[in-house]
Scaffold this motif. Structure first.
Motif, PDB file in Angstrom:
ATOM      1  N   UNK A 309       0.806  -1.222   0.000  1.00 15.22           N
ATOM      2  CA  UNK A 309       0.000   0.000   0.000  1.00 15.22           C
ATOM      3  C   UNK A 309       0.843   1.278   0.000  1.00 15.22           C
ATOM      4  N   UNK A 310       2.085   1.176   0.470  1.00 22.11           N
ATOM      5  CA  UNK A 310       2.967   2.352   0.514  1.00 22.11           C
ATOM      6  C   UNK A 310       4.302   2.012  -0.147  1.00 22.11           C
ATOM      7  N   UNK A 311       4.310   1.766  -1.446  1.00 22.26           N
ATOM      8  CA  UNK A 311       5.513   1.273  -2.123  1.00 22.26           C
ATOM      9  C   UNK A 311       6.673   2.259  -2.132  1.00 22.26           C
ATOM     10  N   UNK A 312       6.385   3.542  -1.965  1.00 25.54           N
ATOM     11  CA  UNK A 312       7.453   4.543  -2.012  1.00 25.54           C
ATOM     12  C   UNK A 312       8.140   4.752  -0.668  1.00 25.54           C
ATOM     13  N   UNK A 313       7.576   4.191   0.373  1.00 30.55           N
ATOM     14  CA  UNK A 313       8.133   4.396   1.707  1.00 30.55           C
ATOM     15  C   UNK A 313       9.289   3.431   1.966  1.00 30.55           C
ATOM     16  N   UNK A 314      10.229   3.883   2.781  1.00 25.57           N
ATOM     17  CA  UNK A 314      11.424   3.113   3.038  1.00 25.57           C
ATOM     18  C   UNK A 314      11.341   2.229   4.272  1.00 25.57           C
ATOM     19  N   UNK A 315      12.483   1.666   4.672  1.00 30.64           N
ATOM     20  CA  UNK A 315      12.515   0.689   5.767  1.00 30.64           C
ATOM     21  C   UNK A 315      12.124   1.249   7.127  1.00 30.64           C
ATOM     22  N   UNK A 316      12.429   2.520   7.395  1.00 30.08           N
ATOM     23  CA  UNK A 316      12.133   3.042   8.725  1.00 30.08           C
ATOM     24  C   UNK A 316      10.633   3.299   8.894  1.00 30.08           C
ATOM     25  N   UNK A 317       9.985   3.772   7.844  1.00 33.56           N
ATOM     26  CA  UNK A 317       8.528   3.889   7.867  1.00 33.56           C
ATOM     27  C   UNK A 317       7.910   2.512   8.035  1.00 33.56           C
ATOM     28  N   UNK A 318       8.433   1.542   7.295  1.00 32.90           N
ATOM     29  CA  UNK A 318       7.927   0.174   7.379  1.00 32.90           C
ATOM     30  C   UNK A 318       8.077  -0.374   8.784  1.00 32.90           C
ATOM     31  N   UNK A 319       9.236  -0.151   9.386  1.00 35.90           N
ATOM     32  CA  UNK A 319       9.485  -0.639  10.744  1.00 35.90           C
ATOM     33  C   UNK A 319       8.519  -0.012  11.739  1.00 35.90           C
ATOM     34  N   UNK A 320       8.359   1.305  11.646  1.00 34.81           N
ATOM     35  CA  UNK A 320       7.528   2.019  12.618  1.00 34.81           C
ATOM     36  C   UNK A 320       6.068   1.583  12.525  1.00 34.81           C
ATOM     37  N   UNK A 321       5.509   1.589  11.318  1.00 36.32           N
ATOM     38  CA  UNK A 321       4.098   1.226  11.173  1.00 36.32           C
ATOM     39  C   UNK A 321       3.882  -0.251  11.471  1.00 36.32           C
ATOM     40  N   UNK A 322       4.787  -1.104  10.987  1.00 36.85           N
ATOM     41  CA  UNK A 322       4.651  -2.537  11.238  1.00 36.85           C
ATOM     42  C   UNK A 322       4.739  -2.846  12.724  1.00 36.85           C
ATOM     43  N   UNK A 323       5.590  -2.145  13.439  1.00 37.53           N
ATOM     44  CA  UNK A 323       5.725  -2.384  14.876  1.00 37.53           C
ATOM     45  C   UNK A 323       4.401  -2.167  15.587  1.00 37.53           C
ATOM     46  N   UNK A 324       3.714  -1.082  15.255  1.00 43.94           N
ATOM     47  CA  UNK A 324       2.433  -0.783  15.895  1.00 43.94           C
ATOM     48  C   UNK A 324       1.405  -1.867  15.593  1.00 43.94           C
TER      49      UNK A 324
END
Length: 355
Positions: A309-324
């Motif tokens: 859903x957010x293909x342009x976002x990087x690993x830190x965005x992925x980590x933060x949202x996935x963690x929640x």
């Protein structure tokens, strides 16, 4: 418990103690797997900030998985010795399978069916969809793809983390057979057998029953064996600050060196048990429960969905949202599924003994 705060404290002084940080360590390791995967999952593997620190000897996810297996080897060996075969088998089944079955079913019926590029009828008639349900057994071989799901992503697998579960179950089964011989109660013989197994595995790992199927399984098996060895030799393992400093120094010095595979594992395992028993006690079981398994099994599919859903976002965005998202899922899994399932053990044991 006869543990003291000075440096003559032995690992055996903590026998039966619930004042340990294993839950905190497992949660940390599970999150580190999530963090480590965020780079390849988003297609930014080369940006991993820890890549150079580990000098390509290992990576953070590998270290975290190794830590899981070391803790597992120690705790399940203790479980077998203290409680016997029946309790051991029931405990292992209730710990692994309920959450796994739900995770796999949700992956197929909810996530896969919602995001597949195929028509719904084509998706459910595809043999690969039904083959994925084999993952509920946690037995080799496992499936990592669902038809039309995440095919365009950098890492198209639906849940790459599940590869470790057949390794763990195989280790459980082997330990069960070893424990049935009584070898775990004979320290000298157990040590000789463990050393012989390690030496044999250097050149003939593929010939070891169950676990020798894939070369990649060798490393987690070594850590599992080290954990078992720590339990067997707990009366001779001091947990001292001085030794922890030495172990930390050796682990760091081994990075990038040819002798890394021989020095880092025992040093790292020592640090795990030092942290579990000699660091300040964090009573997470009381306040949080143990969401570590849920974090581990739900992280990859959640991270993949975020990339979708957010293909342009990087690993830190992925980590933060996935963690929640993952922590919330894991807490629900623990409190509403895993903990109640583990509570069934007493009833099963009562029925098995005719009580």
């Amino acid at each position: 418990m006869n543990a003291t705060t000075h440096d003559t404290t032995l690992l055996s002084d903590f026998d039966g103690s619930r004042r340990n940080n294993f839950t905190a360590l497992r949660i940390l390791f599970a999150w580190l797997v999530l963090f480590g995967h965020s780079f390849p999952i988003t297609g930014h593997g080369e940006l991993n900030p820890l890549r150079e620190f580990f000098e390509r000897s290992t990576w953070i996810g590998e270290i975290a998985v190794s830590g899981f297996f070391a803790i597992s080897g120690f705790l399940v060996a203790a479980s077998f010795v203290r409680r016997g075969m029946v309790d051991y088998c029931i405990s292992r089944v209730l710990r692994i399978y309920p959450a796994l079955i739900v995770c796999v079913c949700l992956s197929v019926v909810v996530l896969g069916a919602s995001l597949t590029t195929l028509e719904r009828s084509a998706y459910f008639s595809d043999p690969r969809t039904w083959n994925y349900f084999w993952n509920t057994t946690a037995m080799f071989p496992m499936s990592f793809r669902l038809p039309g799901v995440f095919d365009s992503l950098p890492r198209p697998g639906i849940n790459g983390s599940l590869w470790t579960l057949p390794v763990e179950v195989s280790c459980y089964i082997l330990l069960m057979f070893v424990g049935a011989t009584g070898l775990l109660r004979w320290r000298t013989l157990a040590n000789l057998a463990g050393v012989a197994l390690l030496l044999f595995s250097i050149n003939y790992f593929g010939d070891i029953p169950l676990v020798g199927r894939i070369e990649k399984w060798a490393e987690p098996c070594v850590y599992f064996l080290l954990g078992v060895g720590c339990y067997i030799n707990r009366v001779s393992i001091p947990l001292s600050v001085a030794l922890a400093v030495v172990a930390g120094g050796l682990a760091y010095a081994a990075l990038g060196e040819p002798w890394f595979p021989y020095v880092f594992p025992p040093a790292f395992v020592y640090l795990i048990f030092f942290a579990a028993y000699r660091s300040p006690y964090l009573d997470l079981d009381r306040w949080l429960g143990d969401p570590s398994y849920g974090i581990y099994i739900y992280a990859w599919p959640v991270q993949q969905t975020i990339v979708y859903f957010f293909p342009e976002q990087g690993p830190y965005f992925n980590t933060a949202l996935a963690t929640i998202v993952v922590v919330l899922l894991a807490l629900m899994s623990w409190h509403f599924l895993e903990k109640p399932a583990l509570g069934l053990k007493r009833r099963w044991l009562k029925n098995s003994t005719g009580g």
